[in-house]
Design an enzyme around this catalytic site. Sequence first.
Site, PDB file in Angstrom:
ATOM      1  N   LYS A 107       0.863  -1.187   0.000  1.00 49.84           N
ATOM      2  CA  LYS A 107       0.000   0.000   0.000  1.00 49.84           C
ATOM      3  C   LYS A 107       0.888   1.221   0.000  1.00 49.84           C
ATOM      4  O   LYS A 107       2.014   1.179   0.493  1.00 49.84           O
ATOM      5  CB  LYS A 107      -0.890   0.013   1.251  1.00 49.84           C
ATOM      6  CG  LYS A 107      -2.129   0.857   1.091  1.00 49.84           C
ATOM      7  CD  LYS A 107      -3.177   0.108   0.294  1.00 49.84           C
ATOM      8  CE  LYS A 107      -4.483   0.815   0.181  1.00 49.84           C
ATOM      9  NZ  LYS A 107      -5.558  -0.127  -0.201  1.00 49.84           N
ATOM     10  N   GLY A 219     -20.571   6.609   3.009  1.00 52.82           N
ATOM     11  CA  GLY A 219     -19.645   7.055   1.965  1.00 52.82           C
ATOM     12  C   GLY A 219     -20.359   7.113   0.625  1.00 52.82           C
ATOM     13  O   GLY A 219     -21.312   6.354   0.373  1.00 52.82           O
ATOM     14  N   GLY A 221     -18.308   7.645  -2.395  1.00 54.69           N
ATOM     15  CA  GLY A 221     -17.229   7.655  -3.387  1.00 54.69           C
ATOM     16  C   GLY A 221     -17.396   6.506  -4.359  1.00 54.69           C
ATOM     17  O   GLY A 221     -18.479   5.919  -4.478  1.00 54.69           O
ATOM     18  N   ASN A 222     -16.303   6.161  -5.017  1.00 54.64           N
ATOM     19  CA  ASN A 222     -16.351   5.150  -6.078  1.00 54.64           C
ATOM     20  C   ASN A 222     -16.949   3.819  -5.614  1.00 54.64           C
ATOM     21  O   ASN A 222     -17.787   3.235  -6.308  1.00 54.64           O
ATOM     22  CB  ASN A 222     -14.921   4.947  -6.618  1.00 54.64           C
ATOM     23  CG  ASN A 222     -14.895   3.914  -7.716  1.00 54.64           C
ATOM     24  OD1 ASN A 222     -15.618   4.022  -8.694  1.00 54.64           O
ATOM     25  ND2 ASN A 222     -14.087   2.888  -7.549  1.00 54.64           N
TER      26      ASN A 222
HETATM   27  N1  GLU Z   1      -7.229   0.215  -3.554  1.00 53.60           N
HETATM   28  C1  GLU Z   1      -7.974  -0.977  -3.803  1.00 53.60           C
HETATM   29  C2  GLU Z   1      -8.057  -1.850  -2.563  1.00 53.60           C
HETATM   30  O1  GLU Z   1      -7.908  -1.397  -1.453  1.00 53.60           O
HETATM   31  C3  GLU Z   1      -7.476  -1.699  -5.034  1.00 53.60           C
HETATM   32  C4  GLU Z   1      -6.050  -2.108  -5.020  1.00 53.60           C
HETATM   33  C5  GLU Z   1      -5.536  -2.594  -6.353  1.00 53.60           C
HETATM   34  O2  GLU Z   1      -6.275  -2.639  -7.321  1.00 53.60           O
HETATM   35  O3  GLU Z   1      -4.359  -2.929  -6.395  1.00 53.60           O
HETATM   36  O4  GLU Z   1      -8.313  -3.003  -2.646  1.00 53.60           O
END
Ligand code: GLU
Length: 428
Positions: A107, A219, A221-222
Amino acid sequence: MTEKSYNPYAMAQAQFDKAAEALDLDQASRDLLRQPLREYQFSIPVHMDDGSVKIFRGFRVQHNDARGPGKGGIRFHPQETIDTVRALSMWMTWKCAVVDIPLGGSKGGVVCDPHSLTPREEQQICRGWVRQMARNVGPDIDVPAPDVMTNAQHMLWMLDEFETIHGHKGPGFITGKPVGMGGSLGRAEATGYGVIYTLREALKEMGKLPADTVASVQGFGNVSQHAIRLYQELGGKVICVSCWSQKEHTSYSFKKSTGIDLDALLKITDRFGEIDQTAAKNLGYEILPGDAWLEQDVDILIPGALENQINGENVGHISRRVIMIAEGANGPTTPEADQVIKQRNIFVIPDFLANAGGVTCSYFEQVQSNMNYYWEKKEVLERLDHKMTAAFHAVSELAGKRKLFMRDAAYYIAINRVAQACKDRGWT
Ligand code: GLU
Protein backbone atom coordinates in the site's frame (compact mmCIF):
# COMPACT_ATOMS: atom_id res chain seq x y z
CA MET A 1 -10.10 0.71 22.31
CA THR A 2 -11.64 4.15 22.08
CA GLU A 3 -11.85 6.14 18.87
CA LYS A 4 -9.01 8.36 20.08
CA SER A 5 -6.54 5.56 20.72
CA TYR A 6 -7.46 3.78 17.49
CA ASN A 7 -4.45 2.67 15.49
CA PRO A 8 -5.19 0.66 12.32
CA TYR A 9 -1.82 -1.11 12.39
CA ALA A 10 -2.36 -2.26 15.98
CA MET A 11 -5.80 -3.46 14.90
CA ALA A 12 -4.45 -5.34 11.84
CA GLN A 13 -1.79 -6.97 14.00
CA ALA A 14 -4.33 -7.90 16.69
CA GLN A 15 -6.54 -9.52 14.05
CA PHE A 16 -3.53 -11.38 12.68
CA ASP A 17 -2.32 -12.54 16.12
CA LYS A 18 -5.74 -13.91 16.95
CA ALA A 19 -5.98 -15.86 13.70
CA ALA A 20 -2.35 -17.05 13.97
CA GLU A 21 -3.07 -18.37 17.45
CA ALA A 22 -6.18 -20.22 16.32
CA LEU A 23 -4.26 -21.64 13.36
CA ASP A 24 -1.41 -22.67 15.64
CA LEU A 25 0.98 -20.97 13.22
CA ASP A 26 4.68 -21.53 13.88
CA GLN A 27 6.64 -18.68 15.49
CA ALA A 28 8.74 -17.81 12.43
CA SER A 29 5.64 -17.37 10.25
CA ARG A 30 4.06 -15.20 12.94
CA ASP A 31 7.15 -13.03 13.24
CA LEU A 32 7.39 -12.68 9.48
CA LEU A 33 3.74 -11.97 8.73
CA ARG A 34 2.79 -9.68 11.60
CA GLN A 35 4.91 -6.88 10.13
CA PRO A 36 5.82 -5.67 6.62
CA LEU A 37 8.81 -7.01 4.69
CA ARG A 38 9.82 -3.53 3.52
CA GLU A 39 8.85 0.11 4.02
CA TYR A 40 9.72 3.31 2.22
CA GLN A 41 9.17 6.81 3.59
CA PHE A 42 10.24 9.85 1.60
CA SER A 43 9.72 13.52 0.85
CA ILE A 44 8.21 14.90 -2.33
CA PRO A 45 9.06 18.57 -2.99
CA VAL A 46 6.47 20.33 -5.13
CA HIS A 47 6.68 23.79 -6.70
CA MET A 48 3.19 25.08 -5.98
CA ASP A 49 1.21 27.31 -8.32
CA ASP A 50 1.66 30.30 -5.96
CA GLY A 51 5.46 30.09 -6.30
CA SER A 52 6.12 28.46 -2.92
CA VAL A 53 7.73 25.04 -2.49
CA LYS A 54 5.88 22.53 -0.36
CA ILE A 55 7.22 19.20 0.90
CA PHE A 56 4.78 16.29 0.98
CA ARG A 57 5.46 13.01 2.80
CA GLY A 58 5.08 9.81 0.75
CA PHE A 59 4.95 6.14 1.75
CA ARG A 60 5.05 2.68 0.24
CA VAL A 61 4.85 -0.40 2.40
CA GLN A 62 5.39 -3.87 0.94
CA HIS A 63 3.91 -6.26 3.45
CA ASN A 64 4.47 -9.58 1.72
CA ASP A 65 5.33 -10.76 -1.80
CA ALA A 66 5.63 -14.53 -1.35
CA ARG A 67 2.65 -15.21 -3.63
CA GLY A 68 3.60 -12.67 -6.30
CA PRO A 69 4.47 -9.00 -6.83
CA GLY A 70 3.12 -6.61 -4.22
CA LYS A 71 -0.23 -5.05 -5.09
CA GLY A 72 -2.20 -2.20 -3.63
CA GLY A 73 -3.40 1.33 -4.04
CA ILE A 74 -1.95 4.73 -3.24
CA ARG A 75 -4.09 6.99 -1.07
CA PHE A 76 -4.04 10.76 -0.94
CA HIS A 77 -5.30 11.84 2.45
CA PRO A 78 -4.45 14.67 4.86
CA GLN A 79 -4.51 12.27 7.83
CA GLU A 80 -2.43 9.55 6.19
CA THR A 81 0.13 7.95 8.52
CA ILE A 82 2.73 5.23 8.12
CA ASP A 83 0.69 3.03 10.47
CA THR A 84 -2.42 3.37 8.31
CA VAL A 85 -0.39 2.37 5.26
CA ARG A 86 1.16 -0.57 7.16
CA ALA A 87 -2.29 -1.85 8.12
CA LEU A 88 -3.64 -1.40 4.62
CA SER A 89 -0.65 -3.22 3.10
CA MET A 90 -1.27 -6.16 5.43
CA TRP A 91 -4.95 -6.27 4.51
CA MET A 92 -3.92 -6.27 0.81
CA THR A 93 -1.87 -9.44 1.41
CA TRP A 94 -4.90 -11.21 2.88
CA LYS A 95 -7.19 -9.77 0.20
CA CYS A 96 -5.14 -11.12 -2.72
CA ALA A 97 -4.75 -14.46 -0.96
CA VAL A 98 -8.43 -14.93 -0.10
CA VAL A 99 -9.49 -14.46 -3.75
CA ASP A 100 -6.49 -16.57 -4.77
CA ILE A 101 -4.79 -14.23 -7.22
CA PRO A 102 -1.00 -14.49 -7.65
CA LEU A 103 -0.14 -11.21 -5.93
CA GLY A 104 1.20 -10.03 -2.59
CA GLY A 105 0.17 -7.04 -0.50
CA SER A 106 1.41 -3.44 -0.59
CA LYS A 107 0.00 0.00 0.00
CA GLY A 108 1.13 3.56 -0.56
CA GLY A 109 0.11 7.02 0.40
CA VAL A 110 0.85 10.71 0.38
CA VAL A 111 -0.10 13.11 3.16
CA CYS A 112 -2.00 15.70 1.13
CA ASP A 113 -5.49 17.01 0.57
CA PRO A 114 -6.50 16.98 -3.09
CA HIS A 115 -9.39 19.35 -2.26
CA SER A 116 -6.86 22.16 -2.00
CA LEU A 117 -4.53 21.16 -4.85
CA THR A 118 -4.63 22.21 -8.48
CA PRO A 119 -4.38 19.51 -11.20
CA ARG A 120 -0.81 20.61 -11.93
CA GLU A 121 0.15 20.25 -8.26
CA GLU A 122 -1.48 16.82 -8.09
CA GLN A 123 0.46 15.80 -11.17
CA GLN A 124 3.71 16.90 -9.52
CA ILE A 125 2.91 14.82 -6.43
CA CYS A 126 2.21 11.76 -8.61
CA ARG A 127 5.44 12.19 -10.56
CA GLY A 128 7.42 12.92 -7.39
CA TRP A 129 6.08 9.75 -5.74
CA VAL A 130 7.24 7.67 -8.73
CA ARG A 131 10.65 9.41 -8.85
CA GLN A 132 11.25 8.29 -5.25
CA MET A 133 10.00 4.73 -5.80
CA ALA A 134 10.89 3.97 -9.45
CA ARG A 135 13.58 1.36 -8.64
CA ASN A 136 11.47 -0.42 -6.03
CA VAL A 137 8.17 -0.80 -7.86
CA GLY A 138 7.33 -2.29 -11.27
CA PRO A 139 5.33 -5.03 -13.00
CA ASP A 140 7.41 -7.81 -11.40
CA ILE A 141 8.02 -6.09 -8.06
CA ASP A 142 5.09 -4.08 -6.80
CA VAL A 143 2.12 -2.73 -8.73
CA PRO A 144 0.23 0.37 -7.48
CA ALA A 145 -3.41 1.27 -8.14
CA PRO A 146 -5.97 3.92 -7.15
CA ASP A 147 -7.40 4.19 -3.66
CA VAL A 148 -9.02 6.93 -1.56
CA MET A 149 -8.88 10.27 -3.49
CA THR A 150 -6.73 8.91 -6.35
CA ASN A 151 -8.09 8.04 -9.77
CA ALA A 152 -7.25 6.91 -13.33
CA GLN A 153 -5.69 10.26 -14.22
CA HIS A 154 -3.27 9.99 -11.28
CA MET A 155 -2.35 6.47 -12.43
CA LEU A 156 -1.59 7.70 -15.95
CA TRP A 157 0.69 10.49 -14.69
CA MET A 158 2.48 7.92 -12.54
CA LEU A 159 2.81 5.51 -15.46
CA ASP A 160 4.18 8.26 -17.69
CA GLU A 161 6.84 9.16 -15.12
CA PHE A 162 7.77 5.50 -14.63
CA GLU A 163 8.13 4.93 -18.39
CA THR A 164 10.14 8.14 -18.79
CA ILE A 165 12.58 7.09 -16.04
CA HIS A 166 13.00 3.55 -17.37
CA GLY A 167 13.07 4.50 -21.05
CA HIS A 168 10.50 1.96 -22.20
CA LYS A 169 6.79 1.31 -22.10
CA GLY A 170 5.59 -0.68 -19.10
CA PRO A 171 1.80 -0.59 -18.73
CA GLY A 172 1.95 -3.46 -16.22
CA PHE A 173 3.56 -1.07 -13.71
CA ILE A 174 0.22 0.24 -12.51
CA THR A 175 -3.49 -0.61 -12.69
CA GLY A 176 -6.63 1.49 -12.67
CA LYS A 177 -5.38 3.27 -15.79
CA PRO A 178 -7.89 5.08 -18.01
CA VAL A 179 -9.76 2.82 -20.41
CA GLY A 180 -8.05 3.22 -23.80
CA MET A 181 -4.68 3.79 -22.08
CA GLY A 182 -4.24 0.24 -20.85
CA GLY A 183 -7.08 0.28 -18.33
CA SER A 184 -9.67 -2.47 -18.04
CA LEU A 185 -13.33 -1.97 -18.68
CA GLY A 186 -15.20 -2.58 -15.45
CA ARG A 187 -12.33 -1.47 -13.18
CA ALA A 188 -14.24 1.57 -11.95
CA GLU A 189 -17.24 -0.57 -11.04
CA ALA A 190 -15.25 -3.57 -9.76
CA THR A 191 -14.92 -2.86 -6.02
CA GLY A 192 -18.54 -1.80 -5.53
CA TYR A 193 -19.90 -4.59 -7.72
CA GLY A 194 -17.71 -7.11 -5.89
CA VAL A 195 -19.30 -6.06 -2.59
CA ILE A 196 -22.74 -6.76 -4.04
CA TYR A 197 -21.76 -10.08 -5.64
CA THR A 198 -20.75 -11.33 -2.19
CA LEU A 199 -23.82 -9.74 -0.58
CA ARG A 200 -26.08 -11.47 -3.13
CA GLU A 201 -24.48 -14.84 -2.31
CA ALA A 202 -24.73 -14.25 1.44
CA LEU A 203 -28.43 -13.42 1.12
CA LYS A 204 -28.95 -16.49 -1.06
CA GLU A 205 -27.62 -18.65 1.79
CA MET A 206 -30.25 -17.08 4.06
CA GLY A 207 -32.95 -17.76 1.51
CA LYS A 208 -33.38 -14.08 0.71
CA LEU A 209 -33.07 -11.89 -2.37
CA PRO A 210 -31.66 -8.34 -2.51
CA ALA A 211 -35.18 -7.28 -3.51
CA ASP A 212 -36.41 -8.35 -0.05
CA THR A 213 -33.97 -6.00 1.67
CA VAL A 214 -33.31 -2.37 2.57
CA ALA A 215 -29.80 -0.95 3.08
CA SER A 216 -27.95 2.06 4.42
CA VAL A 217 -24.54 3.03 3.04
CA GLN A 218 -21.64 4.99 4.46
CA GLY A 219 -19.65 7.05 1.96
CA PHE A 220 -20.53 8.14 -1.54
CA GLY A 221 -17.23 7.65 -3.39
CA ASN A 222 -16.35 5.15 -6.08
CA VAL A 223 -17.01 2.03 -3.98
CA SER A 224 -20.39 3.07 -2.58
CA GLN A 225 -21.69 4.58 -5.82
CA HIS A 226 -21.17 1.37 -7.78
CA ALA A 227 -22.31 -0.86 -4.93
CA ILE A 228 -25.57 1.11 -4.76
CA ARG A 229 -25.98 0.87 -8.55
CA LEU A 230 -25.79 -2.94 -8.64
CA TYR A 231 -27.74 -3.45 -5.42
CA GLN A 232 -30.58 -1.32 -6.81
CA GLU A 233 -30.43 -3.16 -10.14
CA LEU A 234 -30.94 -6.38 -8.18
CA GLY A 235 -34.03 -4.82 -6.58
CA GLY A 236 -32.58 -3.64 -3.25
CA LYS A 237 -33.62 -0.33 -1.71
CA VAL A 238 -31.11 2.14 -0.24
CA ILE A 239 -32.69 4.66 2.10
CA CYS A 240 -29.62 6.47 3.45
CA VAL A 241 -26.10 7.46 2.34
CA SER A 242 -23.54 9.53 4.18
CA CYS A 243 -20.64 11.64 2.97
CA TRP A 244 -17.88 13.88 4.25
CA SER A 245 -18.35 17.65 4.12
CA GLN A 246 -14.99 19.21 3.35
CA LYS A 247 -16.09 22.72 4.30
CA GLU A 248 -17.54 21.77 7.66
CA HIS A 249 -15.01 19.00 8.45
CA THR A 250 -17.73 16.60 9.50
CA SER A 251 -19.99 14.10 7.79
CA TYR A 252 -23.71 14.07 7.07
CA SER A 253 -26.27 11.41 6.24
CA PHE A 254 -28.83 11.91 3.49
CA LYS A 255 -32.07 10.04 4.01
CA LYS A 256 -35.08 9.33 1.83
CA SER A 257 -37.41 6.65 3.17
CA THR A 258 -38.85 5.92 -0.27
CA GLY A 259 -35.34 5.11 -1.54
CA ILE A 260 -32.55 7.31 -2.90
CA ASP A 261 -32.35 8.21 -6.59
CA LEU A 262 -28.73 7.39 -7.46
CA ASP A 263 -28.53 9.30 -10.76
CA ALA A 264 -30.12 12.41 -9.29
CA LEU A 265 -27.70 12.32 -6.35
CA LEU A 266 -24.70 11.80 -8.64
CA LYS A 267 -25.62 15.00 -10.48
CA ILE A 268 -25.18 16.98 -7.26
CA THR A 269 -22.01 15.21 -6.07
CA ASP A 270 -18.42 16.39 -6.58
CA ARG A 271 -15.46 14.23 -7.59
CA PHE A 272 -14.67 13.45 -3.95
CA GLY A 273 -18.14 12.02 -3.33
CA GLU A 274 -19.48 15.06 -1.46
CA ILE A 275 -23.19 15.65 -1.97
CA ASP A 276 -24.39 19.26 -2.16
CA GLN A 277 -26.61 19.76 0.89
CA THR A 278 -28.84 22.52 -0.45
CA ALA A 279 -29.50 20.67 -3.70
CA ALA A 280 -30.22 17.47 -1.73
CA LYS A 281 -32.71 19.32 0.49
CA ASN A 282 -34.46 20.57 -2.63
CA LEU A 283 -34.70 16.96 -3.83
CA GLY A 284 -36.49 16.05 -0.60
CA TYR A 285 -33.65 14.47 1.39
CA GLU A 286 -33.55 14.71 5.15
CA ILE A 287 -30.07 15.79 6.27
CA LEU A 288 -28.96 14.01 9.44
CA PRO A 289 -25.73 13.77 11.45
CA GLY A 290 -22.85 11.68 10.08
CA ASP A 291 -23.47 8.59 12.22
CA ALA A 292 -27.18 8.40 11.32
CA TRP A 293 -26.48 6.01 8.42
CA LEU A 294 -25.56 3.39 11.05
CA GLU A 295 -28.72 3.88 13.10
CA GLN A 296 -31.26 3.29 10.34
CA ASP A 297 -34.00 0.67 10.50
CA VAL A 298 -32.58 -1.46 7.68
CA ASP A 299 -31.54 -5.06 6.95
CA ILE A 300 -28.09 -4.31 5.61
CA LEU A 301 -25.31 -1.87 6.45
CA ILE A 302 -22.60 -1.16 3.89
CA PRO A 303 -19.68 0.85 5.30
CA GLY A 304 -17.95 2.06 2.12
CA ALA A 305 -15.73 4.88 3.36
CA LEU A 306 -12.74 4.64 5.71
CA GLU A 307 -11.44 2.55 8.60
CA ASN A 308 -12.65 2.77 12.24
CA GLN A 309 -16.26 3.72 11.40
CA ILE A 310 -18.09 1.05 13.40
CA ASN A 311 -16.46 1.13 16.82
CA GLY A 312 -17.08 0.63 20.51
CA GLU A 313 -18.78 4.00 20.76
CA ASN A 314 -21.43 3.60 18.08
CA VAL A 315 -21.90 -0.16 17.62
CA GLY A 316 -24.72 -0.10 20.18
CA HIS A 317 -26.71 2.17 17.88
CA ILE A 318 -27.10 -0.44 15.14
CA SER A 319 -30.79 -1.22 14.68
CA ARG A 320 -32.18 -4.60 15.84
CA ARG A 321 -33.33 -5.21 12.27
CA VAL A 322 -29.81 -5.39 10.79
CA ILE A 323 -28.91 -8.92 9.67
CA MET A 324 -25.83 -8.22 7.59
CA ILE A 325 -22.83 -5.91 7.28
CA ALA A 326 -20.96 -5.91 3.96
CA GLU A 327 -17.65 -4.11 4.45
CA GLY A 328 -16.86 -2.13 1.30
CA ALA A 329 -14.17 -0.09 3.09
CA ASN A 330 -10.90 -1.40 4.46
CA GLY A 331 -10.94 -1.90 8.23
CA PRO A 332 -14.29 -0.19 8.95
CA THR A 333 -15.04 -2.28 12.07
CA THR A 334 -12.86 -2.26 15.18
CA PRO A 335 -12.29 -5.50 17.16
CA GLU A 336 -14.36 -4.06 20.03
CA ALA A 337 -17.34 -3.51 17.73
CA ASP A 338 -16.74 -6.90 16.15
CA GLN A 339 -17.36 -8.59 19.50
CA VAL A 340 -20.76 -6.94 19.84
CA ILE A 341 -21.65 -7.76 16.22
CA LYS A 342 -20.69 -11.38 16.81
CA GLN A 343 -22.85 -11.60 19.95
CA ARG A 344 -25.76 -10.18 18.01
CA ASN A 345 -25.28 -12.78 15.31
CA ILE A 346 -25.08 -10.23 12.51
CA PHE A 347 -23.58 -11.81 9.40
CA VAL A 348 -20.41 -9.96 8.36
CA ILE A 349 -18.83 -10.10 4.92
CA PRO A 350 -15.33 -9.02 6.02
CA ASP A 351 -13.55 -6.19 4.25
CA PHE A 352 -10.73 -8.05 2.57
CA LEU A 353 -13.24 -10.47 1.06
CA ALA A 354 -16.11 -8.06 0.30
CA ASN A 355 -13.97 -5.37 -1.31
CA ALA A 356 -11.56 -7.66 -3.16
CA GLY A 357 -13.31 -6.94 -6.46
CA GLY A 358 -11.07 -3.93 -7.12
CA VAL A 359 -7.81 -5.78 -6.88
CA THR A 360 -9.24 -8.78 -8.70
CA CYS A 361 -10.11 -6.54 -11.62
CA SER A 362 -6.64 -4.95 -11.32
CA TYR A 363 -5.24 -8.45 -11.78
CA PHE A 364 -7.42 -8.86 -14.89
CA GLU A 365 -6.06 -5.50 -16.09
CA GLN A 366 -2.51 -6.80 -15.72
CA VAL A 367 -3.40 -9.97 -17.62
CA GLN A 368 -4.96 -7.90 -20.42
CA SER A 369 -2.00 -5.48 -20.48
CA ASN A 370 0.40 -8.44 -20.77
CA MET A 371 -1.60 -9.96 -23.63
CA ASN A 372 -2.15 -6.52 -25.13
CA TYR A 373 -5.68 -7.70 -25.80
CA TYR A 374 -8.62 -6.17 -24.01
CA TRP A 375 -11.80 -7.96 -23.02
CA GLU A 376 -15.39 -6.78 -23.40
CA LYS A 377 -16.90 -5.34 -20.23
CA LYS A 378 -19.30 -8.29 -20.02
CA GLU A 379 -16.38 -10.73 -19.93
CA VAL A 380 -14.55 -8.73 -17.24
CA LEU A 381 -17.62 -8.57 -15.00
CA GLU A 382 -18.51 -12.23 -15.51
CA ARG A 383 -14.99 -13.29 -14.53
CA LEU A 384 -15.13 -10.94 -11.56
CA ASP A 385 -18.47 -12.34 -10.41
CA HIS A 386 -17.11 -15.85 -10.76
CA LYS A 387 -13.98 -15.13 -8.69
CA MET A 388 -15.85 -13.23 -5.95
CA THR A 389 -18.60 -15.84 -5.73
CA ALA A 390 -16.07 -18.68 -5.44
CA ALA A 391 -14.09 -16.82 -2.76
CA PHE A 392 -17.25 -16.05 -0.79
CA HIS A 393 -18.38 -19.68 -0.80
CA ALA A 394 -14.95 -20.98 0.21
CA VAL A 395 -15.00 -18.69 3.25
CA SER A 396 -18.62 -19.35 4.09
CA GLU A 397 -18.16 -23.11 3.80
CA LEU A 398 -15.23 -23.05 6.22
CA ALA A 399 -17.16 -20.77 8.57
CA GLY A 400 -20.09 -23.22 8.51
CA LYS A 401 -17.96 -26.32 8.94
CA ARG A 402 -15.86 -24.99 11.83
CA LYS A 403 -18.55 -22.73 13.33
CA LEU A 404 -16.41 -19.65 12.76
CA PHE A 405 -17.22 -15.99 12.38
CA MET A 406 -16.82 -15.03 8.70
CA ARG A 407 -13.88 -12.72 9.43
CA ASP A 408 -12.01 -15.50 11.21
CA ALA A 409 -12.70 -17.97 8.40
CA ALA A 410 -11.42 -15.48 5.80
CA TYR A 411 -8.27 -14.94 7.89
CA TYR A 412 -7.68 -18.70 8.17
CA ILE A 413 -7.79 -19.21 4.42
CA ALA A 414 -5.68 -16.15 3.58
CA ILE A 415 -3.03 -16.62 6.27
CA ASN A 416 -2.69 -20.33 5.46
CA ARG A 417 -2.07 -19.57 1.79
CA VAL A 418 0.52 -16.87 2.49
CA ALA A 419 2.28 -18.84 5.24
CA GLN A 420 2.44 -21.86 2.93
CA ALA A 421 3.96 -19.74 0.12
CA CYS A 422 6.63 -18.47 2.56
CA LYS A 423 7.39 -22.06 3.60
CA ASP A 424 7.49 -23.33 0.02
CA ARG A 425 10.00 -20.62 -0.84
CA GLY A 426 12.14 -21.67 2.09
CA TRP A 427 11.68 -18.39 3.95
CA THR A 428 10.26 -19.90 7.11
N1 GLU B 1 -7.23 0.22 -3.55
C1 GLU B 1 -7.97 -0.98 -3.80
C2 GLU B 1 -8.06 -1.85 -2.56
O1 GLU B 1 -7.91 -1.40 -1.45
C3 GLU B 1 -7.48 -1.70 -5.03
C4 GLU B 1 -6.05 -2.11 -5.02
C5 GLU B 1 -5.54 -2.59 -6.35
O2 GLU B 1 -6.28 -2.64 -7.32
O3 GLU B 1 -4.36 -2.93 -6.39
O4 GLU B 1 -8.31 -3.00 -2.65
